[in-house]
Design an enzyme around this catalytic site. Sequence first.
Site, PDB file in Angstrom:
ATOM      1  N   CYS A   7       0.854  -1.204   0.000  1.00 42.90           N
ATOM      2  CA  CYS A   7       0.000   0.000   0.000  1.00 42.90           C
ATOM      3  C   CYS A   7       0.887   1.249   0.000  1.00 42.90           C
ATOM      4  O   CYS A   7       0.557   2.248  -0.654  1.00 42.90           O
ATOM      5  CB  CYS A   7      -0.939   0.008   1.197  1.00 42.90           C
ATOM      6  N   ASP A  30      10.430  -6.321  -8.836  1.00 46.19           N
ATOM      7  CA  ASP A  30      10.717  -6.916  -7.528  1.00 46.19           C
ATOM      8  C   ASP A  30      12.101  -6.451  -7.077  1.00 46.19           C
ATOM      9  O   ASP A  30      13.051  -6.417  -7.861  1.00 46.19           O
ATOM     10  CB  ASP A  30      10.675  -8.440  -7.625  1.00 46.19           C
ATOM     11  N   HIS A  46      -6.302  -2.847  -1.105  1.00 46.77           N
ATOM     12  CA  HIS A  46      -5.654  -3.818  -0.216  1.00 46.77           C
ATOM     13  C   HIS A  46      -6.491  -5.086  -0.117  1.00 46.77           C
ATOM     14  O   HIS A  46      -7.547  -5.097   0.507  1.00 46.77           O
ATOM     15  CB  HIS A  46      -5.433  -3.238   1.185  1.00 46.77           C
ATOM     16  N   ASN A  87       1.993 -16.591  -4.173  1.00 39.02           N
ATOM     17  CA  ASN A  87       2.247 -17.282  -2.920  1.00 39.02           C
ATOM     18  C   ASN A  87       1.149 -16.892  -1.940  1.00 39.02           C
ATOM     19  O   ASN A  87       0.896 -15.698  -1.748  1.00 39.02           O
ATOM     20  CB  ASN A  87       3.621 -16.893  -2.364  1.00 39.02           C
ATOM     21  N   GLY A  93       4.504 -19.449   1.275  1.00 42.18           N
ATOM     22  CA  GLY A  93       5.687 -18.592   1.256  1.00 42.18           C
ATOM     23  C   GLY A  93       5.371 -17.131   1.024  1.00 42.18           C
ATOM     24  O   GLY A  93       6.229 -16.369   0.556  1.00 42.18           O
ATOM     25  N   HIS A  98      -0.300  -8.461   1.021  1.00 44.75           N
ATOM     26  CA  HIS A  98      -1.085  -7.709   0.041  1.00 44.75           C
ATOM     27  C   HIS A  98      -0.951  -8.540  -1.225  1.00 44.75           C
ATOM     28  O   HIS A  98       0.180  -8.722  -1.724  1.00 44.75           O
ATOM     29  CB  HIS A  98      -0.506  -6.298  -0.123  1.00 44.75           C
ATOM     30  N   HIS A 100      -0.266 -10.374  -4.482  1.00 48.33           N
ATOM     31  CA  HIS A 100       0.615  -9.975  -5.588  1.00 48.33           C
ATOM     32  C   HIS A 100       0.914 -11.184  -6.450  1.00 48.33           C
ATOM     33  O   HIS A 100       0.956 -12.313  -5.974  1.00 48.33           O
ATOM     34  CB  HIS A 100       1.916  -9.344  -5.068  1.00 48.33           C
ATOM     35  N   HIS A 102       3.718 -12.675  -9.125  1.00 46.26           N
ATOM     36  CA  HIS A 102       5.075 -12.566  -9.655  1.00 46.26           C
ATOM     37  C   HIS A 102       5.027 -12.943 -11.133  1.00 46.26           C
ATOM     38  O   HIS A 102       4.514 -14.014 -11.482  1.00 46.26           O
ATOM     39  CB  HIS A 102       6.024 -13.549  -8.957  1.00 46.26           C
TER      40      HIS A 102
HETATM   41  P1  DGP Z   1       6.186 -13.112  -1.560  1.00 45.72           P
HETATM   42  O1  DGP Z   1       7.328 -13.864  -0.954  1.00 45.72           O
HETATM   43  O2  DGP Z   1       5.416 -13.922  -2.574  1.00 45.72           O
HETATM   44  O3  DGP Z   1       5.307 -12.479  -0.502  1.00 45.72           O
HETATM   45  O4  DGP Z   1       6.844 -11.942  -2.403  1.00 45.72           O
HETATM   46  C1  DGP Z   1       7.140 -10.694  -1.903  1.00 45.72           C
HETATM   47  C2  DGP Z   1       8.103 -10.055  -2.861  1.00 45.72           C
HETATM   48  O5  DGP Z   1       8.143  -8.678  -2.576  1.00 45.72           O
HETATM   49  C3  DGP Z   1       9.533 -10.566  -2.758  1.00 45.72           C
HETATM   50  O6  DGP Z   1       9.878 -11.206  -3.986  1.00 45.72           O
HETATM   51  C4  DGP Z   1      10.373  -9.326  -2.547  1.00 45.72           C
HETATM   52  C5  DGP Z   1       9.435  -8.203  -2.872  1.00 45.72           C
HETATM   53  N1  DGP Z   1       9.616  -7.006  -2.065  1.00 45.72           N
HETATM   54  C6  DGP Z   1       9.665  -6.940  -0.716  1.00 45.72           C
HETATM   55  N2  DGP Z   1       9.835  -5.669  -0.321  1.00 45.72           N
HETATM   56  C7  DGP Z   1       9.869  -4.912  -1.448  1.00 45.72           C
HETATM   57  C8  DGP Z   1      10.025  -3.514  -1.689  1.00 45.72           C
HETATM   58  O7  DGP Z   1      10.140  -2.677  -0.786  1.00 45.72           O
HETATM   59  N3  DGP Z   1      10.039  -3.107  -2.987  1.00 45.72           N
HETATM   60  C9  DGP Z   1       9.898  -3.994  -4.026  1.00 45.72           C
HETATM   61  N4  DGP Z   1       9.944  -3.497  -5.251  1.00 45.72           N
HETATM   62  N5  DGP Z   1       9.754  -5.318  -3.830  1.00 45.72           N
HETATM   63  C10 DGP Z   1       9.734  -5.765  -2.567  1.00 45.72           C
END
Ligand code: DGP
Length: 114
Positions: A7, A30, A46, A87, A93, A98, A100, A102
């Site tokens: 958010c 990412d 959210h 995930n 994992g 929030h 998302h 990949h």
């Molecule tokens: P998951 O493990 O599926 O919840 O993926 C979370 C992803 O979020 C992980 O691949 C790293 C990414 N991530 C975490 N913090 C940040 C951030 O501050 N900025 C960006 N761009 N990605 C982030």
Amino acid sequence: MGDCLFCKIVDGEIPSEILYEDERVLAFKDVNPQAPVHILVIPKEHIESMNDIDESNSHVIGDIFAIMRGLAEELGIEKDGYRVVNNCGRFGGQSVSHIHFHLLGGRQLSWPPG
Ligand code: DGP
């Protein structure tokens, strides 16, 4: 959601490398890429996880898939192929609460995931 990392990215409080944005969806790189292309695509609203998808909000998930398909083409990974991952929860994992997706590509990905 005051404390939600994504958010804060939506609100611009935390900077990100944005590749796509509309009223309802944001796509950004990412921070810890696992492949040459690693994009996160999220609803701006959210929604905590897949467990919170229902008829009231599933439309945005369809939009997200159409946007990912467009990004795959834009980023030149559509011909070789790519992977979309969600995930969900502890065993899935999920580290950010929030929802998302990949979008991963640009190299041969292995299966099964760990
Ligand atoms: P998951 O493990 O599926 O919840 O993926 C979370 C992803 O979020 C992980 O691949 C790293 C990414 N991530 C975490 N913090 C940040 C951030 O501050 N900025 C960006 N761009 N990605 C982030």
